[in-house]
Enzyme design. Structure first.
Site, PDB file in Angstrom:
ATOM      1  N   LYS A 157      14.569-123.480  56.835  1.00 52.24           N
ATOM      2  CA  LYS A 157      13.332-123.641  57.607  1.00 52.24           C
ATOM      3  C   LYS A 157      12.794-122.241  57.957  1.00 52.24           C
ATOM      4  CE  LYS A 157      13.612-128.180  59.587  1.00 52.24           C
ATOM      5  NZ  LYS A 157      13.404-129.008  60.781  1.00 52.24           N
ATOM      6  N   GLU A 205      22.531-140.595  58.984  1.00 57.45           N
ATOM      7  CA  GLU A 205      22.151-139.218  58.640  1.00 57.45           C
ATOM      8  C   GLU A 205      23.418-138.357  58.643  1.00 57.45           C
ATOM      9  OE1 GLU A 205      18.795-136.115  60.060  1.00 57.45           O
ATOM     10  OE2 GLU A 205      20.508-136.241  61.407  1.00 57.45           O
TER      11      GLU A 205
HETATM   12  P1  0O2 Z   1      19.651-134.176  67.404  1.00 57.53           P
HETATM   13  O1  0O2 Z   1      19.987-134.248  68.830  1.00 57.53           O
HETATM   14  O2  0O2 Z   1      20.520-133.213  66.644  1.00 57.53           O
HETATM   15  O3  0O2 Z   1      19.555-135.503  66.743  1.00 57.53           O
HETATM   16  P2  0O2 Z   1      13.196-136.107  62.338  1.00 57.53           P
HETATM   17  O4  0O2 Z   1      14.657-136.190  61.956  1.00 57.53           O
HETATM   18  O5  0O2 Z   1      12.474-137.322  61.951  1.00 57.53           O
HETATM   19  O6  0O2 Z   1      13.039-135.688  63.767  1.00 57.53           O
HETATM   20  P3  0O2 Z   1      12.663-134.380  60.232  1.00 57.53           P
HETATM   21  O7  0O2 Z   1      11.764-133.178  60.028  1.00 57.53           O
HETATM   22  O8  0O2 Z   1      12.620-135.427  59.204  1.00 57.53           O
HETATM   23  O9  0O2 Z   1      12.428-134.969  61.638  1.00 57.53           O
HETATM   24  O10 0O2 Z   1      14.134-133.964  60.381  1.00 57.53           O
HETATM   25  P4  0O2 Z   1      14.842-132.639  60.058  1.00 57.53           P
HETATM   26  O11 0O2 Z   1      14.108-131.484  60.609  1.00 57.53           O
HETATM   27  O12 0O2 Z   1      15.166-132.662  58.610  1.00 57.53           O
HETATM   28  O13 0O2 Z   1      16.172-132.837  60.876  1.00 57.53           O
HETATM   29  C1  0O2 Z   1      16.172-133.063  62.236  1.00 57.53           C
HETATM   30  C2  0O2 Z   1      17.535-132.704  62.795  1.00 57.53           C
HETATM   31  O14 0O2 Z   1      18.038-131.529  62.160  1.00 57.53           O
HETATM   32  C3  0O2 Z   1      17.431-132.364  64.272  1.00 57.53           C
HETATM   33  O15 0O2 Z   1      17.666-133.525  64.993  1.00 57.53           O
HETATM   34  C4  0O2 Z   1      18.545-131.321  64.458  1.00 57.53           C
HETATM   35  O16 0O2 Z   1      19.808-131.944  64.543  1.00 57.53           O
HETATM   36  C5  0O2 Z   1      18.498-130.588  63.133  1.00 57.53           C
HETATM   37  N1  0O2 Z   1      17.512-129.495  63.144  1.00 57.53           N
HETATM   38  C6  0O2 Z   1      16.389-129.422  62.384  1.00 57.53           C
HETATM   39  N2  0O2 Z   1      15.741-128.280  62.593  1.00 57.53           N
HETATM   40  C7  0O2 Z   1      16.437-127.590  63.508  1.00 57.53           C
HETATM   41  C8  0O2 Z   1      16.270-126.307  64.134  1.00 57.53           C
HETATM   42  O17 0O2 Z   1      15.318-125.582  63.906  1.00 57.53           O
HETATM   43  N3  0O2 Z   1      17.223-125.931  65.041  1.00 57.53           N
HETATM   44  C9  0O2 Z   1      18.301-126.718  65.326  1.00 57.53           C
HETATM   45  N4  0O2 Z   1      19.177-126.238  66.210  1.00 57.53           N
HETATM   46  N5  0O2 Z   1      18.475-127.940  64.766  1.00 57.53           N
HETATM   47  C10 0O2 Z   1      17.572-128.364  63.868  1.00 57.53           C
HETATM   48  P5  0O2 Z   1      17.035-133.741  66.435  1.00 57.53           P
HETATM   49  O18 0O2 Z   1      16.575-135.137  66.491  1.00 57.53           O
HETATM   50  O19 0O2 Z   1      16.046-132.681  66.724  1.00 57.53           O
HETATM   51  O20 0O2 Z   1      18.196-133.527  67.400  1.00 57.53           O
END
Ligand code: 0O2
Length: 217
Positions: free
Chosen positions: A133, A160
Site C-alpha cells: 500500500k 479472511e
Molecule cells: P482489523 O481490526 O484488523 O479487522 P475492508 O477489509 O473491506 O475494510 P479492503 O480495502 O478490502 O477493506 O481491505 P484491505 O485493506 O485489503 O484489508 C483490511 C485489513 O487489512 C484491515 O482490517 C487491517 O487488518 C489490514 N490493513 C490494511 N491496511 C492497513 C494499514 O495501512 N495498516 C494496518 N496496520 N493494517 C492494515 P481492519 O478492518 O481495518 O481492521
C-alpha cells in the site's frame, strides 16, 4: 468506495439491538467454526512442513471474530442495510486469521498449500507484499470459502486470512497503535517516516531470507 460518516454511538445503538438476536449469535457461531476449520488446516500444514523443511513456516497464528459494533459500522458506512443476509453477502472479514511467518517465501508456500486443498476455494487475493500500500503496509490477504458441516447439512463460510512476516507484523501493529492515538500534528511527515520504516523492514526481510538460503544451501 464512497463511505458515509457513522458515529460510534449510532453503530453501538444498532448493534445492541441486532446482536441480541438468536440468529445473529448463530451466524457468529458458524463463523467461529469456519475459523476453527482453517486454523486446523494451517496447523496441520505447519507440522507437515516442519518435517519436510526442518522449520516451522509460521511463528504464530491469531484468530478474531469481528465485533458486532464494527460489523454494523462497516455496513452503515457503506450505506448497506444491517441484516444477516447482508453481513454474509457483503462482508468478507467477519472471520479473520492472521498468520505470522519468519520468511516471505514461507508465506507463499503456506498460502498455496492451503488453497490447493479440495474444500478450500479462493474468492479473493490481495498481494500487498508484491504491491505494498502507499503507506508501506505489507501482507498477503486471501478471502477463502470453506464448508462447515452442521447437523442439518453443509454451510459455506468466508474467512479472511492475512499472512505476514514478523517484520511486517511489527510495522502493522505499531502503525495501527499510532494511528488510533491522539490527533497527529504533522501527518505527512509521520506518514513518510512510517513508510521509510516499512521499507527498511522489507529490506531486512530480504536480507534474512538470503541469509537463510545461504545457510540451508
Ligand atoms: P482489523 O481490526 O484488523 O479487522 P475492508 O477489509 O473491506 O475494510 P479492503 O480495502 O478490502 O477493506 O481491505 P484491505 O485493506 O485489503 O484489508 C483490511 C485489513 O487489512 C484491515 O482490517 C487491517 O487488518 C489490514 N490493513 C490494511 N491496511 C492497513 C494499514 O495501512 N495498516 C494496518 N496496520 N493494517 C492494515 P481492519 O478492518 O481495518 O481492521
Amino acid at each position: 468506495m464512497e463511505t458515509i460518516e457513522v458515529s460510534r454511538e449510532e453503530a453501538e445503538a444498532v448493534a445492541k439491538k441486532f446482536a441480541g438476536r438468536k440468529e445473529f449469535s448463530e451466524l457468529m457461531t458458524f463463523y467461529k467454526c469456519a475459523i476453527m476449520e482453517v486454523e486446523t488446516k494451517l496447523n496441520v500444514l505447519n507440522q507437515e512442513f516442519a518435517l519436510q523443511y526442518d522449520r516451522n513456516p509460521f511463528e504464530s497464528i491469531e484468530t478474531r471474530l469481528k465485533d458486532p459494533v464494527s460489523i454494523v459500522e462497516k455496513l452503515m458506512s457503506r450505506g448497506i442495510e444491517v441484516s444477516l443476509e447482508n453481513i454474509e453477502r457483503e462482508l468478507y472479514d467477519i472471520a479473520g486469521i492472521r498468520v505470522v511467518c519468519s520468511f516471505k517465501e514461507d508465506i507463499y508456500k503456506l498460502a498455496d498449500l492451503l488453497i490447493e486443498q479440495d474444500d478450500v476455494l479462493i474468492l479473493m487475493r490481495k498481494d500487498y507484499i508484491k504491491k505494498p500500500k502507499d503507506n508501506g503496509y505489507r501482507s498477503l490477504h486471501m478471502i477463502v470459502d470453506i464448508p462447515i458441516f452442521l447437523s442439518n447439512g453443509k454451510k459455506h463460510m468466508k474467512v479472511e486470512v492475512q499472512f505476514r512476516t514478523i517484520a511486517m507484523d511489527f510495522w502493522a501493529s505499531v502503525e495501527h497503535k499510532l494511528k488510533y492515538k491522539k490527533e497527529i500534528q504533522n501527518p505527512e511527515e509521520v506518514g513518510e517516516r512510517l513508510k521509510r520504516c516499512a521499507d527498511i523492514l522489507s529490506s531486512m526481510d530480504d536480507e534474512m531470507e538470503d541469509i537463510r538460503r545461504r545457510i540451508d544451501s
